[in-house]
Structures are given as structure tokens and as C-alpha cells.
Scaffold this motif. Sequence first.
Motif, PDB file in Angstrom:
ATOM      1  N   LYS A 200      43.210  37.255  34.448  1.00  0.00           N
ATOM      2  CA  LYS A 200      43.825  38.309  35.245  1.00  0.00           C
ATOM      3  C   LYS A 200      42.958  38.652  36.446  1.00  0.00           C
ATOM      4  O   LYS A 200      43.455  38.818  37.576  1.00  0.00           O
ATOM      5  CB  LYS A 200      44.043  39.546  34.380  1.00  0.00           C
ATOM      6  N   SER A 201      41.651  38.737  36.206  1.00  0.00           N
ATOM      7  CA  SER A 201      40.724  39.023  37.301  1.00  0.00           C
ATOM      8  C   SER A 201      40.700  37.880  38.313  1.00  0.00           C
ATOM      9  O   SER A 201      40.666  38.098  39.536  1.00  0.00           O
ATOM     10  CB  SER A 201      39.325  39.267  36.741  1.00  0.00           C
ATOM     11  N   SER A 204      43.900  37.973  40.370  1.00  0.00           N
ATOM     12  CA  SER A 204      43.868  39.148  41.247  1.00  0.00           C
ATOM     13  C   SER A 204      42.989  38.883  42.460  1.00  0.00           C
ATOM     14  O   SER A 204      43.355  39.183  43.612  1.00  0.00           O
ATOM     15  CB  SER A 204      43.363  40.368  40.480  1.00  0.00           C
TER      16      SER A 204
END
Length: 215
Positions: A200-201, A204
Motif C-alpha cells: 500500500k505504501s 501510494s
Amino acid sequence: RGSRSAGPSGRLLLVVALAACAARASEITFELPDNAKQCFYEEIAQGTKCTLEFQVITGGHYDVDCRLEDPDGTVLYKEMKKQYDSFTFTASRNGTYKFCFSNEFSTFTHKTVYFDFQVGEDPPLFPSENRVTALTQMESACVSIHEALKSVIDYQTHFRLREAQGRSRAEDLNTRVAYWSVGEAIILLVVSIGQVFLLKSFFSDKRTTTTRVGS
């Protein structure tokens, strides 16, 4: 007359009963906590042959300290951290003999200990003195059965101890496997959650970079 006809069988039963009561035996299984010591006492007459046999059934490395003293406090037997052992001695004097089991060297391990303390020997079923004839067929059969039953009792005790020890080890192994499985499940869950947050990081950061380049 009726009592005479039943006499031989009655005498055989009486002899067997007297033989069973002639020798004393203490057979005990007890709990020995960590940092603890347990002592037992037995009145023994001089010249009596005795046998002490013990075995640690459960706990830690299956070891225990054992010490045997005569009425004067003289140490007859002393062993440290033994799993099992047997010791035979003849009482040198009348008095109270003491034998102790110690788990004082262990700080957190609980033990279960079995011991068999035999005082005296089993006399023959049919004493040879005052006999002018050989044993009858029934008497010989009784002697054979008596010896076979003693062997059966010894084997049953041995196998019961082995079964109890094996069951304890199996339960301990099962507990360890259960804890290991729970630990692996927790580690797998933590790694999975970590991978989700990492991905997810990553996406992002990539989206932010793309937006900046496009602008």
C-alpha cells in the motif's frame, strides 16, 4: 469331619495369606514440587534385607536426588539427579530408617516420583523344616503360581510406569507443537499485514510520483 475334608485347601489359603503379609512393602507415587524435599520413615529390625527402587515419571529431565540414612544418621545411599535406580541393603541395627527425595536443585520444574520400598523377603510358601515328604502336586502348583504372579505384578508395575512416562512426554510434545503452531500463525499474520502495508505504501508513493511528473 467336614472341616477335615476342607483342611488341605484351607491350609493352602492360610499359607498364601501369611506369606503375603510376612514382608512389608510401601509402593507410593507422589508429587514433588520445585525447590521441595520429601522424606519417608520406616521402622526396620536388625538383619532385615530391604530394597529401595524409585523412578521419576514426569517433570523436567526426569531426575531427582535420593538419600537413605540409618537411625544413626549414617548415609547408606546417596545419588544426585537420577532418573531411576535400585538399592538393596541389610539393616545393621534396629531403628527408624529415613529416605528422602529432593527436587531442590530445580527452580520451576514439578516432578512426579514413584518408589517401592520392600522390607524383608517373602518366605517360602511351604517351609522345608519339619517336613519328611516332598511337596505334593498341588503344593508345587501353588508355588509356581505364586512366583508367576509376583513376576506379573512386577511387569505390570513396570509397564504402568513406562505408559505414564510416555503419556507425559506425548502431552508435553503436544503442548510444544501447539505453541509452535500458534507462534507460526502469529508470525504469518504479522508478515501478511506487513506486506499489505508495504504494498500500500509502495503504490501510494508511486501514485504521488506519477502525479508530480504529470503536473
